[in-house]
Motif scaffolding. Structure first.
Motif, PDB file in Angstrom:
ATOM      1  N   PHE A 115       0.836  -1.187   0.000  1.00 33.98           N
ATOM      2  CA  PHE A 115       0.000   0.000   0.000  1.00 33.98           C
ATOM      3  C   PHE A 115       0.870   1.234   0.000  1.00 33.98           C
ATOM      4  N   ARG A 116       0.369   2.271  -0.638  1.00 34.96           N
ATOM      5  CA  ARG A 116       1.067   3.552  -0.664  1.00 34.96           C
ATOM      6  C   ARG A 116       0.155   4.603  -0.059  1.00 34.96           C
ATOM      7  N   ALA A 117       0.673   5.320   0.934  1.00 34.52           N
ATOM      8  CA  ALA A 117      -0.102   6.388   1.569  1.00 34.52           C
ATOM      9  C   ALA A 117      -0.117   7.606   0.670  1.00 34.52           C
ATOM     10  N   LEU A 118      -1.297   8.130   0.418  1.00 36.36           N
ATOM     11  CA  LEU A 118      -1.431   9.340  -0.389  1.00 36.36           C
ATOM     12  C   LEU A 118      -1.559  10.580   0.489  1.00 36.36           C
ATOM     13  N   SER A 119      -2.219  10.422   1.642  1.00 36.04           N
ATOM     14  CA  SER A 119      -2.356  11.550   2.562  1.00 36.04           C
ATOM     15  C   SER A 119      -2.665  11.047   3.963  1.00 36.04           C
ATOM     16  N   THR A 120      -2.299  11.864   4.943  1.00 32.63           N
ATOM     17  CA  THR A 120      -2.579  11.562   6.343  1.00 32.63           C
ATOM     18  C   THR A 120      -3.009  12.837   7.032  1.00 32.63           C
ATOM     19  N   ILE A 121      -4.076  12.743   7.811  1.00 27.44           N
ATOM     20  CA  ILE A 121      -4.571  13.886   8.586  1.00 27.44           C
ATOM     21  C   ILE A 121      -4.754  13.406  10.021  1.00 27.44           C
ATOM     22  N   LYS A 122      -4.270  14.191  10.973  1.00 27.91           N
ATOM     23  CA  LYS A 122      -4.411  13.842  12.384  1.00 27.91           C
ATOM     24  C   LYS A 122      -5.148  14.953  13.111  1.00 27.91           C
ATOM     25  N   LYS A 123      -5.921  14.543  14.104  1.00 29.84           N
ATOM     26  CA  LYS A 123      -6.594  15.495  14.971  1.00 29.84           C
ATOM     27  C   LYS A 123      -6.572  14.902  16.377  1.00 29.84           C
ATOM     28  N   ASN A 124      -5.753  15.473  17.227  1.00 33.17           N
ATOM     29  CA  ASN A 124      -5.567  14.965  18.573  1.00 33.17           C
ATOM     30  C   ASN A 124      -5.932  16.027  19.596  1.00 33.17           C
ATOM     31  N   GLU A 125      -6.540  15.607  20.693  1.00 33.81           N
ATOM     32  CA  GLU A 125      -6.845  16.540  21.777  1.00 33.81           C
ATOM     33  C   GLU A 125      -5.612  16.815  22.638  1.00 33.81           C
ATOM     34  N   ARG A 126      -4.591  15.971  22.531  1.00 36.12           N
ATOM     35  CA  ARG A 126      -3.282  16.153  23.162  1.00 36.12           C
ATOM     36  C   ARG A 126      -2.225  15.690  22.174  1.00 36.12           C
ATOM     37  N   ASN A 127      -0.973  16.077  22.403  1.00 38.60           N
ATOM     38  CA  ASN A 127       0.107  15.637  21.518  1.00 38.60           C
ATOM     39  C   ASN A 127       0.404  14.156  21.670  1.00 38.60           C
ATOM     40  N   GLU A 128       0.311  13.660  22.905  1.00 35.98           N
ATOM     41  CA  GLU A 128       0.517  12.243  23.141  1.00 35.98           C
ATOM     42  C   GLU A 128      -0.279  11.810  24.360  1.00 35.98           C
ATOM     43  N   ILE A 129      -0.407  10.513  24.510  1.00 31.72           N
ATOM     44  CA  ILE A 129      -1.156   9.960  25.636  1.00 31.72           C
ATOM     45  C   ILE A 129      -0.320  10.143  26.898  1.00 31.72           C
ATOM     46  N   ALA A 130      -0.917  10.766  27.918  1.00 32.21           N
ATOM     47  CA  ALA A 130      -0.186  11.101  29.139  1.00 32.21           C
ATOM     48  C   ALA A 130       0.323   9.853  29.863  1.00 32.21           C
ATOM     49  N   ASN A 131      -0.499   8.840  29.968  1.00 36.11           N
ATOM     50  CA  ASN A 131      -0.089   7.611  30.637  1.00 36.11           C
ATOM     51  C   ASN A 131      -0.440   6.413  29.756  1.00 36.11           C
ATOM     52  N   PRO A 132       0.450   6.072  28.828  1.00 38.45           N
ATOM     53  CA  PRO A 132       0.134   4.996  27.887  1.00 38.45           C
ATOM     54  C   PRO A 132       0.094   3.603  28.520  1.00 38.45           C
ATOM     55  N   LEU A 133       0.442   3.493  29.799  1.00 35.07           N
ATOM     56  CA  LEU A 133       0.360   2.198  30.471  1.00 35.07           C
ATOM     57  C   LEU A 133      -1.045   1.933  31.002  1.00 35.07           C
ATOM     58  N   GLU A 134      -1.872   2.970  31.028  1.00 41.18           N
ATOM     59  CA  GLU A 134      -3.264   2.808  31.451  1.00 41.18           C
ATOM     60  C   GLU A 134      -4.076   2.289  30.263  1.00 41.18           C
ATOM     61  N   ASN A 135      -5.352   2.055  30.487  1.00 38.48           N
ATOM     62  CA  ASN A 135      -6.213   1.520  29.428  1.00 38.48           C
ATOM     63  C   ASN A 135      -6.304   2.471  28.240  1.00 38.48           C
ATOM     64  N   ILE A 136      -6.249   1.882  27.072  1.00 43.00           N
ATOM     65  CA  ILE A 136      -6.391   2.608  25.808  1.00 43.00           C
ATOM     66  C   ILE A 136      -7.409   1.840  24.981  1.00 43.00           C
ATOM     67  N   GLU A 137      -8.357   2.550  24.373  1.00 46.39           N
ATOM     68  CA  GLU A 137      -9.355   1.916  23.523  1.00 46.39           C
ATOM     69  C   GLU A 137      -9.124   2.343  22.071  1.00 46.39           C
ATOM     70  N   VAL A 138      -9.333   1.415  21.162  1.00 46.81           N
ATOM     71  CA  VAL A 138      -9.052   1.652  19.746  1.00 46.81           C
ATOM     72  C   VAL A 138     -10.262   1.238  18.910  1.00 46.81           C
ATOM     73  N   ASP A 139     -10.558   2.042  17.896  1.00 48.24           N
ATOM     74  CA  ASP A 139     -11.583   1.691  16.924  1.00 48.24           C
ATOM     75  C   ASP A 139     -11.074   2.110  15.549  1.00 48.24           C
ATOM     76  N   TYR A 140     -11.656   1.567  14.515  1.00 41.08           N
ATOM     77  CA  TYR A 140     -11.316   1.940  13.144  1.00 41.08           C
ATOM     78  C   TYR A 140     -12.564   1.800  12.289  1.00 41.08           C
ATOM     79  N   TYR A 141     -12.574   2.501  11.191  1.00 41.13           N
ATOM     80  CA  TYR A 141     -13.616   2.363  10.188  1.00 41.13           C
ATOM     81  C   TYR A 141     -13.033   2.822   8.876  1.00 41.13           C
ATOM     82  N   PHE A 142     -13.645   2.417   7.768  1.00 42.79           N
ATOM     83  CA  PHE A 142     -13.057   2.729   6.470  1.00 42.79           C
ATOM     84  C   PHE A 142     -14.094   2.708   5.362  1.00 42.79           C
ATOM     85  N   MET A 143     -13.731   3.340   4.260  1.00 48.97           N
ATOM     86  CA  MET A 143     -14.458   3.273   2.998  1.00 48.97           C
ATOM     87  C   MET A 143     -13.473   2.744   1.969  1.00 48.97           C
ATOM     88  N   ALA A 144     -13.932   1.915   1.076  1.00 48.23           N
ATOM     89  CA  ALA A 144     -13.033   1.354   0.077  1.00 48.23           C
ATOM     90  C   ALA A 144     -13.751   1.198  -1.253  1.00 48.23           C
TER      91      ALA A 144
END
Length: 140
Positions: free
Chosen positions: A4-33
């Motif tokens: 795969f070749r990335a054509l573009s990437t856009i990020k929108k974060n409420e913080r620059n990084e997760i303050a405590n990445p050892l705590e619980n983190i939840e992940v979801d994804y969705y896509f159009m193809a």
């Protein structure tokens, strides 16, 4: 090897990084193809990954990709991993989180093609992050 070749990437974060990445983190994804230029093997994918930390902060990334249809599941795993790494999550935690994600079309594919060009992260061309609130327990 993912083809795969990335054509573009856009990020929108409420913080620059997760303050405590050892705590619980939840992940979801969705896509159009869609098939690219009528090809049976090449697809265009718009992929969103959304991460919520245990304090309820949201981190979203949208990527536009073109590549081999048969590699779409690995593409999703790679993008989620990349997203977690950019937020300062340790590699062992990233591997565990990504390993535990069930990559599938059902419940994750956006059937109506709402794609629009531009530098906005929303699925409808807006700058609003699409959150499936039933997927997260930490949303503020």
């Amino acid at each position: 090897m993912t083809l795969f070749r990335a054509l573009s990437t856009i990020k929108k974060n409420e913080r620059n990084e997760i303050a405590n990445p050892l705590e619980n983190i939840e992940v979801d994804y969705y896509f159009m193809a869609s098939r690219f230029a009528g090809s049976k093997e090449i697809v265009s994918i718009w992929l969103w990954s959304v991460i919520v930390d245990n304090e309820g902060y949201v981190y979203a990334m949208k990527t536009t990709q073109i590549g081999d249809y048969f590699e779409w599941e690995q593409l999703i795993r790679n993008r989620i991993s990349e997203h977690l790494y950019t937020l300062g999550v340790d590699s062992l935690i990233v591997k565990r989180l990504v390993r535990d994600i069930d990559i599938k079309k059902e419940g994750h594919i956006i059937k109506e093609d709402l794609r629009s060009n531009g530098d906005r992260i929303g699925i409808d061309g807006s700058n609003e992050i699409y959150l499936r609130k039933d997927k997260f327990s930490y949303i503020r």
